[in-house]
Design a protein around this motif. Structure first.
Motif, mmCIF file in Angstrom:
data_model
loop_
_atom_site.group_PDB
_atom_site.id
_atom_site.type_symbol
_atom_site.label_atom_id
_atom_site.label_comp_id
_atom_site.label_asym_id
_atom_site.label_seq_id
_atom_site.Cartn_x
_atom_site.Cartn_y
_atom_site.Cartn_z
ATOM 1 N N MET A 1 0.819 -1.208 0.000
ATOM 2 C CA MET A 1 0.000 0.000 0.000
ATOM 3 C C MET A 1 0.857 1.264 0.000
ATOM 4 S SD MET A 1 -2.991 -1.027 2.602
ATOM 5 C CE MET A 1 -4.522 -1.622 1.945
ATOM 6 N N ASN A 2 2.126 1.149 0.306
ATOM 7 C CA ASN A 2 3.053 2.281 0.311
ATOM 8 C C ASN A 2 2.523 3.461 1.118
ATOM 9 O OD1 ASN A 2 4.996 1.009 -1.340
ATOM 10 N ND2 ASN A 2 3.732 1.443 -3.124
ATOM 11 N N MET A 3 2.076 3.185 2.307
ATOM 12 C CA MET A 3 1.547 4.224 3.188
ATOM 13 C C MET A 3 2.500 4.423 4.353
ATOM 14 S SD MET A 3 -2.396 2.910 3.337
ATOM 15 C CE MET A 3 -3.179 4.398 3.920
ATOM 16 N N LYS A 4 2.528 5.640 4.853
ATOM 17 C CA LYS A 4 3.292 5.921 6.064
ATOM 18 C C LYS A 4 2.543 5.277 7.231
ATOM 19 C CE LYS A 4 4.996 10.289 4.310
ATOM 20 N NZ LYS A 4 4.922 11.743 4.425
ATOM 21 N N PRO A 5 3.255 4.941 8.322
ATOM 22 C CA PRO A 5 2.584 4.285 9.460
ATOM 23 C C PRO A 5 1.371 5.053 9.981
ATOM 24 C CG PRO A 5 4.947 4.160 9.734
ATOM 25 C CD PRO A 5 4.692 5.039 8.531
ATOM 26 N N GLU A 6 1.475 6.364 10.061
ATOM 27 C CA GLU A 6 0.330 7.139 10.570
ATOM 28 C C GLU A 6 -0.825 7.135 9.566
ATOM 29 O OE1 GLU A 6 3.519 9.719 8.837
ATOM 30 O OE2 GLU A 6 3.498 8.400 10.559
ATOM 31 N N GLU A 7 -0.538 7.091 8.264
ATOM 32 C CA GLU A 7 -1.591 6.984 7.261
ATOM 33 C C GLU A 7 -2.286 5.634 7.354
ATOM 34 O OE1 GLU A 7 0.196 9.626 3.560
ATOM 35 O OE2 GLU A 7 0.848 7.550 3.798
ATOM 36 N N PHE A 8 -1.486 4.604 7.567
ATOM 37 C CA PHE A 8 -2.056 3.267 7.673
ATOM 38 C C PHE A 8 -2.934 3.152 8.922
ATOM 39 C CE2 PHE A 8 -1.846 -1.296 8.804
ATOM 40 C CZ PHE A 8 -2.510 -1.781 7.695
ATOM 41 N N ALA A 9 -2.491 3.726 10.032
ATOM 42 C CA ALA A 9 -3.285 3.697 11.264
ATOM 43 C C ALA A 9 -4.619 4.414 11.046
ATOM 44 C CB ALA A 9 -2.505 4.337 12.408
ATOM 45 N N ALA A 10 -4.578 5.559 10.381
ATOM 46 C CA ALA A 10 -5.809 6.296 10.089
ATOM 47 C C ALA A 10 -6.706 5.489 9.150
ATOM 48 C CB ALA A 10 -5.473 7.649 9.476
ATOM 49 N N PHE A 11 -6.094 4.843 8.199
ATOM 50 C CA PHE A 11 -6.817 4.000 7.261
ATOM 51 C C PHE A 11 -7.574 2.893 7.999
ATOM 52 C CE2 PHE A 11 -6.422 0.068 4.626
ATOM 53 C CZ PHE A 11 -7.354 0.392 3.658
ATOM 54 N N LEU A 12 -6.919 2.244 8.943
ATOM 55 C CA LEU A 12 -7.565 1.188 9.713
ATOM 56 C C LEU A 12 -8.693 1.731 10.578
ATOM 57 C CD1 LEU A 12 -4.517 -0.995 10.817
ATOM 58 C CD2 LEU A 12 -6.216 -1.504 9.053
#
Length: 83
Positions: free
Chosen positions: A48-59
């Motif tokens: 997904m090539n997301m930053k950790p904080e982007e991924f957390a928000a995504f979840l």
């Protein structure tokens, strides 16, 4: 001469030994399965090539309801230079 009862007791012990061996094998296979599932999850997340904080928000936002498009890593870097 081995009595019928002694033979049955030996068969019982042999069967219990096999059961214990199969249970150990089953636990090992289940651990391998879990490890492979975890590796697949990690590969999907990294894809997904997301930053950790982007991924957390995504979840937190409901995850797969609005999954981001998967882009190649080099494309993402190239786009960052254009901004």
């Amino acid at each position: 001469m081995v009595s019928k009862l002694d033979r049955i007791e030996k068969d019982i012990q042999k069967t219990k030994s096999k059961i214990a061996e199969y249970q150990k094998q089953l636990r090992e296979l289940e651990a391998q399965k879990t490890e492979q599932e975890n590796l697949q999850i990690i590969q999907l997340v990294r894809g997904m090539n997301m930053k950790p904080e982007e991924f957390a928000a995504f979840l937190r936002s409901g995850a797969m309801q609005a999954a981001p498009a998967v882009t190649a890593y080099h494309e993402q870097e190239d786009n960052a230079h254009e901004e």
